[in-house]
Scaffold this active site. Structure first.
Site, short mmCIF file in Angstrom:
data_model
loop_
_atom_site.label_atom_id
_atom_site.label_comp_id
_atom_site.label_asym_id
_atom_site.label_seq_id
_atom_site.Cartn_x
_atom_site.Cartn_y
_atom_site.Cartn_z
N HIS A 106 5.44 14.68 4.22
CA HIS A 106 5.80 15.50 5.38
C HIS A 106 4.96 15.03 6.56
CE1 HIS A 106 4.38 18.99 7.89
NE2 HIS A 106 5.67 19.04 8.12
N VAL A 109 4.70 15.87 14.59
CA VAL A 109 3.92 15.78 15.82
C VAL A 109 4.66 16.59 16.88
CG1 VAL A 109 2.60 13.65 15.48
CG2 VAL A 109 4.97 13.49 16.26
N HIS A 145 -5.46 8.60 2.44
CA HIS A 145 -6.57 9.17 3.21
C HIS A 145 -7.33 8.12 4.01
CE1 HIS A 145 -6.63 13.49 2.36
NE2 HIS A 145 -6.04 13.17 1.23
N GLY A 258 14.97 31.64 17.57
CA GLY A 258 16.41 31.41 17.51
C GLY A 258 16.72 29.94 17.37
#
Length: 301
Positions: A106, A109, A145, A258
């Site tokens: 996932h 930005v 990482h 919405g």
């Protein structure tokens, strides 16, 4: 320097294009685009690759929405934003691979700006990326990482540890007392020292995602798997659904403003299963995920 909204938007549109092109190149299948408009103002481009060879489903969404008032999810931790008009834009993506040995990923930005007459604009960047393996591999976690650490390095020595911790804390299922995955980077409300530096960091995170993810996909996509691995993958995907519907601020923000429901829920896995009281077999590869990968670790010591 005043925020340059058009520069941010141009980067985000190009980022969506580049990510889709590279994921398509790995899979061999194409994304289908769905351009949409938001009744309250703005719109976006949702792109989905479904039933690919490598990716069971990958969704890469660009949105740019605006409105006259900030939603409750955004003002809860920033009460000074009440009564301001807002613009929000971003790229958000989730990749659900077919092979259980390839982790789900996932990335996101985004940029927010809230304005009212006679006051300085309030703006910030946010985003990050995180990895959710089903079967953990030490070298994959270290690579993920290390890529995150290296892209943070030009912005200060404290940036990676700070945003890694934020990611570990954020992608945590409190009701399960369990991490969603092995983390990565997460940042929000970033507006110092100045617009250009913050924008450069957001660009580094957006550009760094594929550098972190694609080498892992290439390493794992041809590993053989069977029904056992598939069942565990579908079970663990349930945690993804639980997190997104119960805890994720972005999902809540989208629904409260919405937003386009299909795009907001594009992150959901196409297939998932729950099992009452599941416990992995002792010393199994499934147990190793819980023992060795989900607990918070420093992967780049």
């Amino acid at each position: 320097m005043a925020p340059d909204i058009q520069r941010v938007k141009a980067f985000l549109l190009d980022l969506q294009d580049r990510i889709c092109q590279q994921l398509s190149a790995v899979d061999g299948d194409d994304f289908v685009e769905d351009a949409w408009q938001r009744e309250g103002g703005g719109g976006g481009r949702s792109r989905v690759l479904r039933d690919g060879v490598v990716f069971e489903q990958a969704g890469v969404n660009f949105s740019h929405v605006h409105g006259d008032a900030m939603p409750a999810s955004a003002t809860a931790h920033r009460p000074e934003l009440a009564g301001r008009s807002f613009e929000a834009m971003g790229v958000s993506l989730v990749v659900h691979p077919r092979n259980p040995y390839v982790p789900t990923s996932h990335a996101n930005v985004r940029f927010f700006i809230a304005e009212k007459p006679g006051a300085d604009p309030v703006w910030w960047f946010g985003g990050g990326f995180d990895l959710t393996p089903f079967y953990g591999f030490e070298e994959d976690a270290v690579h993920w990482h290390r890529t995150a650490r290296d892209l943070c390095a030009p912005f200060g020595d404290d940036v990676y540890p700070r945003y890694k911790k934020w990611c570990d804390d954020y992608f945590y299922l409190k009701h399960r007392q369990e991490a969603r995955g092995i983390g990565g980077l997460f940042f929000d409300d970033l507006n110092t020292p100045d617009f250009d530096t913050c924008f450069a960091f957001m660009q580094a995170v957006g550009d760094g995602y594929l550098n972190a993810y694609l080498p892992i996909v290439e390493r794992r996509k041809t590993l053989p798997w069977g029904e056992r691995e598939r069942e565990f993958q579908l079970y663990r995907r349930g945690r993804y659904v639980e997190f997104n519907l119960v805890w994720d601020r972005g999902t809540l923000f989208g629904l409260q403003t919405g937003g386009r429901t299909e795009s907001i829920l594009m992150s959901m896995p196409p297939l998932v299963r729950w099992e009452y009281g599941y416990q992995p077999e002792e010393n199994s590869p499934e147990a190793a995920l819980y023992r060795d990968f989900l607990p918070v670790r420093d992967w780049v010591k």
